[in-house]
Design a protein around this motif. Structure first.
Motif, PDB file in Angstrom:
ATOM      1  N   ARG A  35       0.827  -1.205   0.000  1.00 49.77           N
ATOM      2  CA  ARG A  35       0.000   0.000   0.000  1.00 49.77           C
ATOM      3  C   ARG A  35       0.864   1.260   0.000  1.00 49.77           C
ATOM      4  NH1 ARG A  35      -4.389  -0.861   4.542  1.00 49.77           N
ATOM      5  NH2 ARG A  35      -4.945  -2.969   4.010  1.00 49.77           N
ATOM      6  N   LEU A  36       1.881   1.262   0.846  1.00 46.83           N
ATOM      7  CA  LEU A  36       2.747   2.436   0.946  1.00 46.83           C
ATOM      8  C   LEU A  36       3.534   2.667  -0.340  1.00 46.83           C
ATOM      9  CD1 LEU A  36       4.051   2.037   4.596  1.00 46.83           C
ATOM     10  CD2 LEU A  36       2.496   3.791   3.728  1.00 46.83           C
ATOM     11  N   LEU A  37       4.054   1.586  -0.920  1.00 44.30           N
ATOM     12  CA  LEU A  37       4.818   1.723  -2.158  1.00 44.30           C
ATOM     13  C   LEU A  37       3.952   2.271  -3.283  1.00 44.30           C
ATOM     14  CD1 LEU A  37       7.017  -1.496  -2.167  1.00 44.30           C
ATOM     15  CD2 LEU A  37       7.824   0.855  -2.065  1.00 44.30           C
ATOM     16  N   ALA A  38       2.748   1.753  -3.409  1.00 44.15           N
ATOM     17  CA  ALA A  38       1.854   2.216  -4.474  1.00 44.15           C
ATOM     18  C   ALA A  38       1.515   3.691  -4.296  1.00 44.15           C
ATOM     19  CB  ALA A  38       0.577   1.375  -4.496  1.00 44.15           C
ATOM     20  N   ARG A  39       1.232   4.110  -3.071  1.00 47.85           N
ATOM     21  CA  ARG A  39       0.892   5.517  -2.832  1.00 47.85           C
ATOM     22  C   ARG A  39       2.091   6.420  -3.076  1.00 47.85           C
ATOM     23  NH1 ARG A  39      -2.424   6.387   2.481  1.00 47.85           N
ATOM     24  NH2 ARG A  39      -2.560   8.449   1.560  1.00 47.85           N
ATOM     25  N   ARG A  40       3.272   5.974  -2.672  1.00 44.49           N
ATOM     26  CA  ARG A  40       4.473   6.787  -2.861  1.00 44.49           C
ATOM     27  C   ARG A  40       4.841   6.852  -4.336  1.00 44.49           C
ATOM     28  NH1 ARG A  40       7.081  10.217  -3.868  1.00 44.49           N
ATOM     29  NH2 ARG A  40       9.075  10.821  -3.035  1.00 44.49           N
ATOM     30  N   ALA A  41       4.658   5.775  -5.052  1.00 46.21           N
ATOM     31  CA  ALA A  41       5.033   5.714  -6.464  1.00 46.21           C
ATOM     32  C   ALA A  41       4.125   6.560  -7.346  1.00 46.21           C
ATOM     33  CB  ALA A  41       5.020   4.262  -6.943  1.00 46.21           C
ATOM     34  N   ALA A  42       2.953   6.906  -6.859  1.00 44.73           N
ATOM     35  CA  ALA A  42       1.997   7.670  -7.667  1.00 44.73           C
ATOM     36  C   ALA A  42       2.598   8.963  -8.209  1.00 44.73           C
ATOM     37  CB  ALA A  42       0.741   7.972  -6.848  1.00 44.73           C
ATOM     38  N   VAL A  46      10.154   7.370 -11.412  1.00 43.13           N
ATOM     39  CA  VAL A  46      10.541   5.975 -11.591  1.00 43.13           C
ATOM     40  C   VAL A  46      10.901   5.406 -10.222  1.00 43.13           C
ATOM     41  CG1 VAL A  46      12.986   6.455 -12.008  1.00 43.13           C
ATOM     42  CG2 VAL A  46      11.961   4.422 -13.020  1.00 43.13           C
ATOM     43  N   VAL A  47      10.687   4.105 -10.047  1.00 42.66           N
ATOM     44  CA  VAL A  47      11.031   3.428  -8.800  1.00 42.66           C
ATOM     45  C   VAL A  47      12.146   2.438  -9.109  1.00 42.66           C
ATOM     46  CG1 VAL A  47      10.174   2.018  -6.891  1.00 42.66           C
ATOM     47  CG2 VAL A  47       8.655   3.672  -8.002  1.00 42.66           C
ATOM     48  N   LEU A  48      13.184   2.459  -8.300  1.00 38.98           N
ATOM     49  CA  LEU A  48      14.360   1.620  -8.497  1.00 38.98           C
ATOM     50  C   LEU A  48      14.268   0.381  -7.613  1.00 38.98           C
ATOM     51  CD1 LEU A  48      17.349   1.816  -9.755  1.00 38.98           C
ATOM     52  CD2 LEU A  48      17.986   2.495  -7.451  1.00 38.98           C
ATOM     53  N   GLY A  63       6.064  -6.657  -2.540  1.00 39.08           N
ATOM     54  CA  GLY A  63       5.752  -5.250  -2.777  1.00 39.08           C
ATOM     55  C   GLY A  63       6.109  -4.836  -4.189  1.00 39.08           C
ATOM     56  N   PHE A  64       7.231  -5.353  -4.706  1.00 33.86           N
ATOM     57  CA  PHE A  64       7.626  -5.082  -6.085  1.00 33.86           C
ATOM     58  C   PHE A  64       6.547  -5.576  -7.049  1.00 33.86           C
ATOM     59  CE2 PHE A  64       9.239  -7.406  -9.798  1.00 33.86           C
ATOM     60  CZ  PHE A  64       9.561  -6.332 -10.608  1.00 33.86           C
ATOM     61  N   GLU A  65       6.095  -6.823  -6.860  1.00 34.13           N
ATOM     62  CA  GLU A  65       5.071  -7.379  -7.749  1.00 34.13           C
ATOM     63  C   GLU A  65       3.787  -6.565  -7.707  1.00 34.13           C
ATOM     64  OE1 GLU A  65       4.118 -11.491  -7.591  1.00 34.13           O
ATOM     65  OE2 GLU A  65       6.211 -12.118  -7.711  1.00 34.13           O
ATOM     66  N   ALA A  66       3.365  -6.198  -6.509  1.00 35.53           N
ATOM     67  CA  ALA A  66       2.136  -5.414  -6.381  1.00 35.53           C
ATOM     68  C   ALA A  66       2.298  -4.052  -7.048  1.00 35.53           C
ATOM     69  CB  ALA A  66       1.778  -5.243  -4.905  1.00 35.53           C
ATOM     70  N   LEU A  67       3.453  -3.443  -6.873  1.00 33.17           N
ATOM     71  CA  LEU A  67       3.694  -2.131  -7.466  1.00 33.17           C
ATOM     72  C   LEU A  67       3.658  -2.208  -8.988  1.00 33.17           C
ATOM     73  CD1 LEU A  67       4.373   0.764  -6.589  1.00 33.17           C
ATOM     74  CD2 LEU A  67       6.758   0.189  -6.913  1.00 33.17           C
ATOM     75  N   MET A  68       4.276  -3.223  -9.536  1.00 26.57           N
ATOM     76  CA  MET A  68       4.331  -3.352 -10.989  1.00 26.57           C
ATOM     77  C   MET A  68       2.966  -3.721 -11.576  1.00 26.57           C
ATOM     78  SD  MET A  68       6.754  -5.691 -13.404  1.00 26.57           S
ATOM     79  CE  MET A  68       6.031  -7.238 -12.924  1.00 26.57           C
ATOM     80  N   MET A  69       2.295  -4.670 -10.970  1.00 24.46           N
ATOM     81  CA  MET A  69       1.065  -5.193 -11.568  1.00 24.46           C
ATOM     82  C   MET A  69      -0.176  -4.366 -11.232  1.00 24.46           C
ATOM     83  SD  MET A  69       2.320  -7.589 -13.300  1.00 24.46           S
ATOM     84  CE  MET A  69       0.899  -8.455 -13.899  1.00 24.46           C
ATOM     85  N   ASP A  70      -0.221  -3.807 -10.038  1.00 20.82           N
ATOM     86  CA  ASP A  70      -1.425  -3.111  -9.613  1.00 20.82           C
ATOM     87  C   ASP A  70      -1.317  -1.588  -9.712  1.00 20.82           C
ATOM     88  OD1 ASP A  70      -2.477  -5.633  -9.035  1.00 20.82           O
ATOM     89  OD2 ASP A  70      -1.743  -5.571  -6.972  1.00 20.82           O
ATOM     90  N   ALA A  71      -0.160  -1.042  -9.357  1.00 23.38           N
ATOM     91  CA  ALA A  71      -0.003   0.408  -9.350  1.00 23.38           C
ATOM     92  C   ALA A  71       0.483   0.943 -10.695  1.00 23.38           C
ATOM     93  CB  ALA A  71       0.969   0.831  -8.252  1.00 23.38           C
ATOM     94  N   HIS A  72       0.954   0.053 -11.559  1.00 22.11           N
ATOM     95  CA  HIS A  72       1.440   0.429 -12.892  1.00 22.11           C
ATOM     96  C   HIS A  72       2.517   1.512 -12.823  1.00 22.11           C
ATOM     97  CE1 HIS A  72      -2.486  -1.079 -14.933  1.00 22.11           C
ATOM     98  NE2 HIS A  72      -2.013  -1.921 -14.071  1.00 22.11           N
ATOM     99  N   ALA A  73       3.397   1.379 -11.855  1.00 27.69           N
ATOM    100  CA  ALA A  73       4.462   2.364 -11.675  1.00 27.69           C
ATOM    101  C   ALA A  73       5.625   2.069 -12.623  1.00 27.69           C
ATOM    102  CB  ALA A  73       4.967   2.321 -10.236  1.00 27.69           C
ATOM    103  N   GLY A 179       7.006  -2.631 -21.479  1.00 22.24           N
ATOM    104  CA  GLY A 179       5.819  -2.564 -20.632  1.00 22.24           C
ATOM    105  C   GLY A 179       5.586  -3.930 -20.030  1.00 22.24           C
ATOM    106  N   ALA A 180       4.998  -3.951 -18.835  1.00 30.02           N
ATOM    107  CA  ALA A 180       4.828  -5.247 -18.167  1.00 30.02           C
ATOM    108  C   ALA A 180       3.458  -5.463 -17.579  1.00 30.02           C
ATOM    109  CB  ALA A 180       5.867  -5.374 -17.034  1.00 30.02           C
ATOM    110  N   TYR A 181       2.581  -4.481 -17.598  1.00 32.24           N
ATOM    111  CA  TYR A 181       1.362  -4.577 -16.817  1.00 32.24           C
ATOM    112  C   TYR A 181       0.327  -5.526 -17.386  1.00 32.24           C
ATOM    113  CZ  TYR A 181       3.637  -0.219 -15.672  1.00 32.24           C
ATOM    114  OH  TYR A 181       4.567   0.718 -15.372  1.00 32.24           O
TER     115      TYR A 181
END
Length: 185
Positions: A35-42, A46-48, A63-73, A179-181
């Protein structure tokens, strides 16, 4: 405790890197990581992530998987020194929204590349909107951004992922933009 020491180590390395790259920031977030990563990445350019995280070998891997697949960061996963990014960059292009986002997010890196090549496996394209997948469209857009790019069409009869990795080796690419989403985990 151990977490505080790990944070201090990471912060000192990032601070040293940031001194040469103004605008680079690092922060410590405490809470539910996805949750925190997705909100911060908004609002992040770019996220490293480290390769070990991508391979599922760290506690932050979910968290990486969730960020990539759900937050589309936009995510950057360096496999080598940043200095190697000035060589050849490949863009895996299928005309999708994810591929377009990846190309836009990578613009600063593409501008530093010595050579940019758009790669495409025609056999992997959907029939719907196939004309929108024409690599000439991306080539034209990159040109308007001041980036000259060539096109390399991959063997359509083979697996697209294998062909992309083969192209990375063939062209000695220091950067792959993709792209990966839309893909399954």
């Amino acid at each position: 405790d151990g977490n505080d020491q790990a944070w201090a180590d990471v912060k000192s390395r990032v601070d040293a890197l940031a001194s040469a790259h103004p605008g680079l920031t690092v922060e410590r977030l405490i809470g539910l990581q996805d949750r925190l990563l997705a909100r911060r990445a908004a609002l992040s350019d770019v996220v490293l992530f480290a390769c070990e995280t991508v391979r599922g070998k760290t506690t932050i891997s979910p968290g990486f998987e969730a960020l990539m697949m759900d937050a589309h960061a936009p995510i950057f996963i360096p496999r080598s020194a940043m200095s190697q990014l000035t060589g050849t960059a490949l863009i895996a292009w299928d005309g999708s929204v994810a591929a377009g986002r990846a190309a836009k997010a990578a613009l600063p890196l593409l501008r530093k590349a010595g050579k940019v090549i758009i790669i495409q496996s025609v056999g992997a394209l959907d029939d719907e909107g196939k004309h929108l997948s024409d690599p000439a469209r991306l080539q034209d857009w990159l040109s308007r951004q001041g980036i000259k790019a060539q096109v390399d069409l991959l063997d359509a009869s083979k697996d697209a992922a294998s062909e992309i990795l083969k192209a990375c080796t063939t062209h000695s690419a220091g950067l792959l933009v993709a792209g990966a989403y839309g893909h399954s985990r």
